[in-house]
Design an enzyme around this catalytic site. Structure first.
Site, short mmCIF file in Angstrom:
data_model
loop_
_atom_site.label_atom_id
_atom_site.label_comp_id
_atom_site.label_asym_id
_atom_site.label_seq_id
_atom_site.Cartn_x
_atom_site.Cartn_y
_atom_site.Cartn_z
N THR A 170 0.81 -1.22 0.00
CA THR A 170 0.00 0.00 0.00
C THR A 170 0.85 1.27 0.00
OG1 THR A 170 -1.59 -1.27 1.30
CG2 THR A 170 -1.93 1.10 1.22
N GLU A 174 -3.87 -14.78 3.51
CA GLU A 174 -4.17 -13.69 4.44
C GLU A 174 -5.67 -13.64 4.70
OE1 GLU A 174 -3.92 -9.77 2.96
OE2 GLU A 174 -4.06 -8.86 4.95
C1 LIG Z 1 -4.56 -2.22 10.24
C2 LIG Z 1 -4.09 -2.24 8.83
C3 LIG Z 1 -2.95 -2.97 8.49
C4 LIG Z 1 -2.49 -2.99 7.18
N1 LIG Z 1 -1.34 -3.70 6.88
C5 LIG Z 1 -0.83 -3.61 5.63
C6 LIG Z 1 0.41 -4.24 5.33
O1 LIG Z 1 1.05 -4.90 6.17
N2 LIG Z 1 0.91 -4.08 4.08
C7 LIG Z 1 0.26 -3.36 3.12
O2 LIG Z 1 0.77 -3.28 2.02
N3 LIG Z 1 -0.93 -2.78 3.38
C8 LIG Z 1 -1.48 -2.88 4.61
N4 LIG Z 1 -2.69 -2.26 4.88
C9 LIG Z 1 -3.34 -1.50 3.85
C10 LIG Z 1 -4.53 -2.20 3.26
O3 LIG Z 1 -4.11 -3.27 2.46
C11 LIG Z 1 -5.30 -1.14 2.50
O4 LIG Z 1 -5.94 -0.33 3.46
C12 LIG Z 1 -6.29 -1.73 1.54
O5 LIG Z 1 -5.63 -2.27 0.44
C13 LIG Z 1 -7.30 -0.69 1.06
O6 LIG Z 1 -6.65 0.41 0.54
P1 LIG Z 1 -7.05 1.90 0.99
O7 LIG Z 1 -7.03 1.97 2.48
O8 LIG Z 1 -6.18 2.86 0.24
O9 LIG Z 1 -8.55 2.07 0.55
P2 LIG Z 1 -9.10 2.37 -0.91
O10 LIG Z 1 -8.46 1.50 -1.92
O11 LIG Z 1 -9.01 3.85 -1.14
O12 LIG Z 1 -10.59 1.96 -0.75
C14 LIG Z 1 -11.51 2.74 0.01
C15 LIG Z 1 -12.88 2.13 -0.12
O13 LIG Z 1 -13.30 2.12 -1.50
C16 LIG Z 1 -13.63 0.79 -1.90
N5 LIG Z 1 -13.18 0.60 -3.28
C17 LIG Z 1 -11.93 0.74 -3.75
N6 LIG Z 1 -11.90 0.49 -5.08
C18 LIG Z 1 -13.16 0.17 -5.44
C19 LIG Z 1 -13.76 -0.20 -6.68
N7 LIG Z 1 -13.06 -0.27 -7.80
N8 LIG Z 1 -15.06 -0.46 -6.68
C20 LIG Z 1 -15.80 -0.38 -5.55
N9 LIG Z 1 -15.28 -0.04 -4.36
C21 LIG Z 1 -13.99 0.23 -4.29
C22 LIG Z 1 -12.89 -0.14 -0.94
O14 LIG Z 1 -13.54 -1.39 -0.82
C23 LIG Z 1 -12.94 0.67 0.36
O15 LIG Z 1 -14.14 0.45 1.02
C24 LIG Z 1 -3.18 -2.26 6.18
C25 LIG Z 1 -4.33 -1.55 6.51
C26 LIG Z 1 -4.78 -1.52 7.81
C27 LIG Z 1 -6.01 -0.72 8.15
#
Ligand SMILES: Cc1cc2nc3c(=O)[nH]c(=O)nc-3n(C[C@H](O)[C@H](O)[C@H](O)COP(=O)(O)OP(=O)(O)OC[C@H]3O[C@@H](n4cnc5c(N)ncnc54)[C@H](O)[C@@H]3O)c2cc1C
Length: 293
Positions: free
Chosen positions: A127, A248
């Site tokens: 991410t 995962e």
């Molecule tokens: C506690 C925690 C630990 C984490 N650990 C890791 C880690 O170890 N390594 C790592 O790489 N990442 C990690 N993450 C990140 C996690 O993988 C991301 O939060 C996740 O991939 C979602 O990305 P985002 O938060 O940018 O949300 P976004 O991608 O911006 O999404 C926001 C919302 O929009 C929705 N959405 C997105 N795209 C679409 C679409 N095309 N159509 C419909 N709905 C959509 C999603 O479902 C979500 O509800 C962690 C996150 C948390 C909260």
């Protein structure tokens, strides 16, 4: 409901884990919670307990058991004790499959003994500040040097579990521009040594839950990553991510069930003792909640 998926060996492991959590984690957990991190030394204890090596082949110091069930038990027991073990779930649950499936024999020899003992804790960085679900949009780059000895890594990651304490991080980065009609092409994975020059850990992020899991921002400025630390084939990282994420998801499913079960047990125990005003009430003893075995 009686479960039949676990045998005597699994239940013996469960007892060991339960006793370990009771002795080593529960008494100090409030402190970890307050600090928002499990202490680094604790991972050596988990290594000694053997939980990092279950699925690692014997030649690299593990037990060589190909089964997710022991991990499931660990997740269940943590939920039962209302504790979490920092970033160690990512170390084993997420990172190990990448190493087992993609690393060369030489890389396994270099990384796995430390992985098993807790000396080399792994995390994974996909991410980015502007890239979450849509990983093909990642902007971190890794450019091969002119002499072909190393990649130069630039960019940043966020939400990285275990990112504060990790010794090696599997970093996903662009090694080539997306191909026409295939945005996923051109991403590669690197097991980056966190002591490398130009590698810095940013903020440790405060979260609503998972307080003991250190979740960090990472920054890379001209980090030199030896070609020997490329994981799998260049440009094929996206398909590796797709292949490895299901485990995962399985961990999350097991954890969700175990936490729901534990929440019911805690509610039951609480209502056995007190009413909403905190006064002891004997009649609450026969609550309607039914616990699974
Ligand atoms: C506690 C925690 C630990 C984490 N650990 C890791 C880690 O170890 N390594 C790592 O790489 N990442 C990690 N993450 C990140 C996690 O993988 C991301 O939060 C996740 O991939 C979602 O990305 P985002 O938060 O940018 O949300 P976004 O991608 O911006 O999404 C926001 C919302 O929009 C929705 N959405 C997105 N795209 C679409 C679409 N095309 N159509 C419909 N709905 C959509 C999603 O479902 C979500 O509800 C962690 C996150 C948390 C909260």
């Amino acid at each position: 409901m009686q479960r039949t998926v676990f045998d005597k060996d699994h239940e013996a492991f469960r007892e060991t884990v339960r006793a370990f959590l009771e002795a080593e984690v529960v008494p100090v957990y409030d402190q970890w919670y307050e600090q928002g991190i499990a202490p680094r030394d604790f991972y050596y204890k988990l290594g000694e307990l053997g939980v990092f090596g279950i699925e690692v082949p014997e030649e690299f110091g593990g037990a060589g058991i190909e089964s997710f069930k022991f991990q499931a038990i660990l997740i269940e027991e943590c939920a039962r004790a209302a504790v979490s073990l920092g970033g160690s779930g990512v170390h084993v649950g997420l990172c190990l499959p990448y190493i087992l499936n993609l690393a060369t024999q030489e890389q396994k020899q270099r990384w796995l003994p430390g992985f098993v003992s807790g000396e080399t804790m792994f995390a994974i960085a996909m991410t980015e500040p502007g890239t979450g679900s849509d990983l093909a949009g990642m902007r971190t780059t890794a450019k091969l040097s002119a002499d072909g000895t190393h990649y130069v890594l630039n960019g940043s990651k966020t939400f990285i579990t275990g990112g504060v304490l990790a010794d090696r991080v599997i970093v996903c980065a662009r090694t080539a521009a997306p191909a026409e009609g295939d945005r996923r092409h051109g991403i590669s994975l690197f097991a980056v040594d966190t002591k490398s020059a130009g590698y810095t850990v940013g903020r440790k992020l405060d979260k609503l839950g998972l307080k003991v899991s250190d979740t960090a921002e990472l920054n890379f400025t001209d980090v030199q990553v030896p070609v020997e630390d490329l994981l799998g084939e260049e440009h094929k990282g996206f398909s590796y991510l797709g292949q490895n994420l299901p485990q995962e998801r399985a961990s999350i499913a097991v954890g969700a069930y175990a936490q729901a079960k534990a929440a019911i047990r805690f509610a039951k125990e609480y209502t056995r003792q007190r009413n909403v005003f905190g006064q002891p009430v004997a009649s609450f003893q026969n609550t309607k909640f039914e616990l699974a075995a």
